[in-house]
Design an enzyme around this catalytic site. Structure first.
Site, PDB file in Angstrom:
ATOM      1  N   ASN A   9       0.880  -1.172   0.000  1.00 43.35           N
ATOM      2  CA  ASN A   9       0.000   0.000   0.000  1.00 43.35           C
ATOM      3  C   ASN A   9       0.916   1.220   0.000  1.00 43.35           C
ATOM      4  O   ASN A   9       1.480   1.564   1.031  1.00 43.35           O
ATOM      5  CB  ASN A   9      -0.881  -0.039   1.260  1.00 43.35           C
ATOM      6  CG  ASN A   9      -1.675   1.238   1.446  1.00 43.35           C
ATOM      7  OD1 ASN A   9      -1.778   2.058   0.537  1.00 43.35           O
ATOM      8  ND2 ASN A   9      -2.233   1.418   2.638  1.00 43.35           N
ATOM      9  N   LYS A  11       0.251   4.301  -0.378  1.00 42.06           N
ATOM     10  CA  LYS A  11      -0.343   5.522   0.199  1.00 42.06           C
ATOM     11  C   LYS A  11      -0.042   6.731  -0.697  1.00 42.06           C
ATOM     12  O   LYS A  11       0.075   6.563  -1.909  1.00 42.06           O
ATOM     13  CB  LYS A  11       0.138   5.721   1.636  1.00 42.06           C
ATOM     14  CG  LYS A  11      -0.060   4.453   2.483  1.00 42.06           C
ATOM     15  CD  LYS A  11       0.092   4.684   3.945  1.00 42.06           C
ATOM     16  CE  LYS A  11      -0.134   3.367   4.679  1.00 42.06           C
ATOM     17  NZ  LYS A  11      -0.120   3.492   6.116  1.00 42.06           N
ATOM     18  N   HIS A  96      -9.549   1.595   4.421  1.00 40.39           N
ATOM     19  CA  HIS A  96      -8.303   1.764   5.181  1.00 40.39           C
ATOM     20  C   HIS A  96      -8.553   2.720   6.348  1.00 40.39           C
ATOM     21  O   HIS A  96      -9.319   3.678   6.214  1.00 40.39           O
ATOM     22  CB  HIS A  96      -7.192   2.294   4.263  1.00 40.39           C
ATOM     23  CG  HIS A  96      -5.854   2.245   4.922  1.00 40.39           C
ATOM     24  ND1 HIS A  96      -5.447   3.200   5.824  1.00 40.39           N
ATOM     25  CD2 HIS A  96      -4.862   1.329   4.864  1.00 40.39           C
ATOM     26  CE1 HIS A  96      -4.235   2.869   6.275  1.00 40.39           C
ATOM     27  NE2 HIS A  96      -3.863   1.730   5.710  1.00 40.39           N
ATOM     28  N   GLU A 168      -5.765  -4.457  10.441  1.00 38.42           N
ATOM     29  CA  GLU A 168      -4.687  -3.502  10.688  1.00 38.42           C
ATOM     30  C   GLU A 168      -4.978  -2.720  11.962  1.00 38.42           C
ATOM     31  O   GLU A 168      -5.781  -1.767  11.936  1.00 38.42           O
ATOM     32  CB  GLU A 168      -4.570  -2.516   9.524  1.00 38.42           C
ATOM     33  CG  GLU A 168      -4.276  -3.171   8.194  1.00 38.42           C
ATOM     34  CD  GLU A 168      -3.662  -2.163   7.224  1.00 38.42           C
ATOM     35  OE1 GLU A 168      -2.543  -2.403   6.777  1.00 38.42           O
ATOM     36  OE2 GLU A 168      -4.305  -1.142   6.941  1.00 38.42           O
ATOM     37  N   GLY A 174       2.356   2.487  10.716  1.00 38.96           N
ATOM     38  CA  GLY A 174       3.348   3.547  10.561  1.00 38.96           C
ATOM     39  C   GLY A 174       4.005   3.970  11.863  1.00 38.96           C
ATOM     40  O   GLY A 174       4.687   4.988  11.915  1.00 38.96           O
ATOM     41  N   SER A 214       3.205  -1.896  10.416  1.00 33.42           N
ATOM     42  CA  SER A 214       4.651  -1.976  10.676  1.00 33.42           C
ATOM     43  C   SER A 214       5.242  -3.359  10.404  1.00 33.42           C
ATOM     44  O   SER A 214       6.129  -3.821  11.119  1.00 33.42           O
ATOM     45  CB  SER A 214       4.974  -1.508  12.097  1.00 33.42           C
ATOM     46  OG  SER A 214       4.574  -0.167  12.267  1.00 33.42           O
TER      47      SER A 214
END
Ligand code: PGA
Length: 251
Positions: A9, A11, A96, A168, A174, A214
């Site tokens: 992904n 982003k 998301h 997630e 992140g 992560s």
């Protein structure tokens, strides 16, 4: 049997030129390789058509990171599922946590997006997951359950079978803070149980449930070894071909 999948992904990262170069690098790394999972990259809308030109679809799937909740018309700035599909992409990330958090996406809008994805032959990679407070106060099972029930459990078993789920935990995205492999397994098994209760054991066993948050080459193997974890949705580490491949090769 369900598939193992590693999906990137990207982003809101990379210019078109950087994105095409990165896609080429991943595609090159997959040449001659025989990964034990499907590999997908989900890239910005602006990159889709160009990236599609430089990848081998037999080795590397292509997806968008979102699509509109309307078919077409006066929705300035939006990109429809049919537009995504017309680029050659076959996947779309939906729901998301960043879309839910910053752009107010709700289960009601996500239901529309899922329907439009199906109409346009896009496979949804549907994201769910709790925030830190919900993990800490122990309500995360209910949160995840509601996210799945409200946006997906109206689907027929046939349609539900086309969904890839991505769990997630928002607190791990992140942040460098990964869920432990045991934490991932616990909630993945719970999610699979919910699917079994609704659609039966066979559909549940055939649903791919990815972990995201992560994920790195150094922790992917341990997480992917868990029986109910079928791969990963990879943010930061997908922006570097060697580290993305490190995760692909964790299988
Ligand atoms: P991360 O992002 O790997 O950078 O934590 C994962 C995601 O948001 O899909």
């Amino acid at each position: 049997m369900r598939k193992n999948i590693v999906a990137g992904n990207w982003k809101m990262n990379t210019t078109l030129q950087e994105g095409v170069a990165l896609a080429k690098e991943v595609n090159e790394a997959l040449k001659g390789a025989e990964p034990k999972c499907d590999v997908v990259i989900c890239v910005p809308f602006t990159h889709l058509a160009s990236v599609n030109e430089v990848i081998d679809p037999a080795k590397l799937g292509l997806g968008a990171e979102n699509c509109a909740d309307h078919k077409s018309g006066a929705y300035t700035g939006e990109v429809s599922a049919s537009m995504v599909s017309s680029t050659g992409a076959t996947y779309v990330i939906l729901g998301h946590s960043e879309r839910r958090q910053y752009y107010g996406e709700t289960s009601a809008t996500l239901k529309e997006k899922v329907a439009l994805a199906f109409e346009n032959n896009l496979t949804p990679i549907f994201c769910i997951g709790e925030v830190l407070e919900e993990r800490e106060n122990g309500t995360y099972h209910e949160v995840v359950k509601a996210q799945i029930e409200d946006a997906l459990f109206h689907l027929s078993a046939d349609d539900f079978s086309k969904i890839i789920l991505a769990y997630e935990p928002v607190w791990a995205i992140g942040t460098g803070k990964t869920a432990t492999a045991d934490q991932a397994e616990e909630i993945h098994a719970y999610i699979r149980g919910l699917i079994a209760d609704k659609y039966g054991k066979e559909v549940a066993e055939n649903t791919s449930i990815l972990y995201g948050g992560s994920c790195k080459p150094s922790n992917a193997k341990e997480i992917f070894e868990k029986p109910d974890v079928d791969g990963g949705l990879i943010g930061g580490a997908a922006l570097d071909a060697p580290s993305f491949m490190g995760i692909v090769n964790a299988f």
